[in-house]
Design an enzyme around this catalytic site. Structure first.
Site: not given
Ligand code: NOJ
Length: 765
Positions: A302
């Protein structure tokens, strides 16, 4: 849906190649190697052999490619040039945030034709519940208990996202969430591992379709691996400390279902799991995912979760974080840049080997090959205008939205609004909501695309109904100056609709709440309006279940309408006026107050289950029961369940149970009932939940109609994981219930016996 597939892609590709010509002979060589004839594995091997170390590390690197909002045109141009330069020099394997087909093609052209290696980019976006045609938030879609509707929503999202050159979505979010304070509860399918698994599968199928190389399908990404929804206190990003049995029985099943459905990628969670951040967690990323489940897709971290391991106190610096993440099984580094910055040195000093790099790299390349990006890197920009927010997509969004609405209360048949109601007051802070109706994570949604409740009511009312609107108060403000006007309007009307709840920014990432009631002074407004004694229907819009015990007793009717997307107003109005009979069910338990959290139906019995006796497991200041149980939802008609039949009283562990029930629509209008099957393992070597959902079917019945609804459940599905992560199906007594929610009372009992014992009984028979 294949009608959307572009026929002109090859022509378009030809045109681009002709205009720009081919630059590097080496790029040609790599592309040629990636020819259709070679098997994916051979092609992966051949490509890897041709890449330099820096090019390999570039493939691990994903960065945000959108244009920053707060910069001037010159700065924007510099940013674009910088991005393009990085692509040209092979430092980037993937972008997130590219929003148009033109930009996607431009970056792709640079990657394929101007970079030394010529490897196409994989372009990702957060397409969570629709692209431009925004569907209900995932929690709402789960309330439909309708995997076909959910599959369709994902399918349409893929068609629209694919049309702007998106290859990969960071969805489905399959985190089980039993704490509605957690803001991201809105993004998942609620509290139940079985419902979550069914929805995970449907979404993966919808996004990926049957041919990943088609431009109207996109690679799915099950996230956030794993147990991110178990954050302590419901506070986003918080630590998760759970038993191995809970991990396997509750949090892992939807991921396993996604993997079984062929999901192409997973995203690691921000959270630590029992002390080990998910981004370096060998047990989940390797032992479970690769060894047990044989997953052959790739895993992305993430956003900066790799380097956040330093803040966790798990890695000593960014270099250590990158090394640990790579070795645990992270194949793409989202936005921390630690892989490309530090892994070269780690290789040089022997902390990792080239085999480690190539193993993870192969997973990324495999995905690019499976998506057909080497053969067809570009998207036809003409498709975008044709499919985005087209009539068919809007119609589907309206239907999915209606299916997601849950009727929580309906005293004296207050709903649907009778045609005797001629003066209707529609009151509340969300009456005209557009942005808020889209819900969290609707990146590409536009408020102007939304049909608000006000607009839909006006259209429906026409000449014959006098409908008036008042805001009353804001969602969060404490200004009561609008109360008088709202009360006057209500007093002059013969029917009131209150549209209350949460704005979209009260749920979602980093938006956890500590209270679960109506925000601001909305309850005060509701009390004053309901005090006027007009027939009043409450429409709740929210990203989570709301604890509204006063409304649950005093409103005549109440609908859970979540955040429903672009067709919000039309869907709600269809239900208010009875053009659609609501049939959704709560995918998550509604607590009476926040102090009951965590509260979920599949709890253990304890040694002292709650009764009126003093020394039992309960609170002294609130009943132990929820406001609304899991699976709960009413209809404008009534249903009866009878003739529960189970095809035996004794089943071997390898047998299949067949259970059926006769469902009758005993009311006056056609409607849907979600028939739910729950079981309980009465005695086991680990204490088991009092009920577990095993099957459900959403069934449509005409008034007076009876249908026999049948289910097959393999006895092997009645087992559980122990604290060593071993799956066990233990012989003994089981109970089974079939009904309309998790408190169903129509039940049966049966024994599970070892295969050998069953065989002997047969001989004795
Ligand atoms: C952080 C989030 O936790 C995740 O779900 C998301 O896909 C990513 N950012 C990318 O935007």
């Amino acid at each position: 849906m294949s009608r959307y597939r572009s026929l002109s892609v090859s022509f378009f590709l030809f045109a681009i190649v002709t205009v720009h010509g081919t630059s590097a002979a080496r790029a040609d060589e790599v592309t040629a190697l990636a020819s259709k004839e070679a098997s994916v594995e051979q092609r992966v091997d051949q490509i890897i052999k041709k890449l330099t170390l820096d090019e390999k590390l570039g493939q691990f690197t994903q960065m945000w490619g959108g244009v920053k909002q707060d910069i001037n045109p010159e700065q924007a141009a510099l940013q674009r040039n910088d991005l393009e330069g990085q692509v040209r020099s092979g430092m980037i394997g993937s972008f997130l945030g590219i929003q148009s087909a033109a930009r996607a093609n431009e970056l792709q052209r640079i990657a394929v034709e101007e970079s030394h290696a010529g490897i196409p980019l994989i372009l990702a976006n957060d397409v969570i519940h629709g692209f431009r045609t925004i569907f209900p938030i995932p929690l709402a879609e789960a309330a439909s208990f309708d995997p076909d509707a959910v599959r369709l929503s994902a399918r349409i999202s893929a068609i629209e996202a694919g049309a702007v050159g998106t290859h990969w979505t960071f969805a489905p979010m399959v985190d089980i969430a039993r704490d509605p304070r957690w803001g991201r509860v809105a993004e998942g399918s609620g509290e139940d591992p079985y419902l979550g698994s069914v929805m995970a599968k449907a979404r993966v199928e919808g996004f990926q379709g049957t041919d990943l190389t088609a431009k109207d399908t996109i690679l799915a990404c099950a996230k956030h691996f794993v147990a991110y929804g178990g954050a302590e206190g419901g506070r986003d990003y918080n630590a998760v400390d759970i038993s191995l049995a809970t991990l396997h029985n509750v949090y892992l099943p939807p991921f396993h279902a996604a993997v079984d459905a062929g999901v192409g990628s997973l995203m690691s969670g921000f959270n630590s799991l029992n002390g080990i951040p998910c981004t370096a967690n060998q047990m989940i990323l390797h032992d479970v995912l690769r060894d047990r489940w044989s997953f052959d897709g790739f895993v992305v971290s993430d956003w900066s979760s790799a380097t956040e391991m330093v803040t966790h106190g798990f890695a000593k610096d960014d270099a250590d974080a990158a090394r640990q993440a790579l070795l645990a099984g992270i194949d793409m580094d989202m936005s921390s840049f630690s892989f490309r910055t530090h892994l070269g040195k780690a290789l040089e000093i022997g902390l990792i080997s080239m085999d480690d790099i190539d193993r993870n790299l192969a997973r990324v390349l495999r995905a690019k090959l499976r998506l057909g990006l080497f053969d067809q890197p570009y998207v036809d920009p003409e498709v975008e205008a044709r499919v985005i927010l087209c009539k068919e997509h809007r119609a589907a969004a309206r239907d999915v939205a209606r299916r997601s609405i849950v009727l929580l209360r309906n005293e004296n048949s207050t709903l649907p609004i009778a045609n005797t109601a001629k003066r209707i007051a529609v009151i509340g802070p969300l009456v005209s909501a557009k942005k808020d109706a889209l819900g969290t994570w609707s990146v590409f949604g536009k408020p102007e695309d939304v049909v608000s409740v006000e607009e839909a009511m006006r259209a429906r009312a026409g000449e014959s109904i006098d409908v008036k609107f008042a805001r009353g108060c804001g969602v969060l403000e404490d200004d009561r100056s609008g109360f008088d006007e709202a009360k006057k309007l209500a007093a002059e009307s013969d029917y009131v609709v209150l549209v209350l709840g949460e704005s979209e920014d009260l749920s979602g990432e980093a938006h956890s709440r500590s209270m679960l009631g109506l925000p601001g002074i909305q309850l005060d407004l509701a009390k004053e309006i309901i005090g006027l004694d007009k027939p009043t229907a409450v429409v709740l819009m929210a990203g989570r279940p709301l604890s509204v015990p006063w409304l649950a007793e005093n409103a005549d009717a109440m609908l859970m309408a979540w955040h429903l997307g672009v067709e919000t107003g039309n869907a709600i109005t269809d239900v208010l006026f009875g053009a659609y009979n609501p049939g959704g069910k709560m995918p998550i338990t509604t607590p009476r107050n926040v102090g009951q959290v965590p509260i979920y139906y599949a709890h253990e019995n304890t040694g002292r289950p709650p009764t009126d006796e003093r020394y039992t497991s309960k609170y002294i200041d609130v009943p132990w029961t929820p406001l609304y149980p899991f699976g709960y939802g009413k209809s404008y008609t009534t249903f009866s369940f009878a003739d529960l039949n189970v095809n035996g009283t004794e089943f071997a562990t390898d047998a299949t149970i067949e259970a059926s029930v006769a469902l009758t629509n005993t009311g006056k209008v056609a409607g849907d009932e979600v028939v739910q099957v729950y079981t309980r393992d009465m005695v086991a070597t680990l204490t088991r939940p009092v009920r577990e959902l095993k099957r459900f079917k959403r069934v449509h019945l005409q008034p007076g109609e009876t249908k026999t609804v049948d289910f097959k459940i393999a006895v092997s599905e009645l087992g559980f994981f122990d604290n060593n992560g071993q799956y066990r199906v233990e012989p003994g007594t089981f109970k089974l219930w079939i009904g309309a929610d998790s408190e169903a009372t129509l039940g049966a009992e049966f024994e599970v016996v070892p295969v050998a014992a069953k065989a002997m009984t047969k001989v004795a028979d």
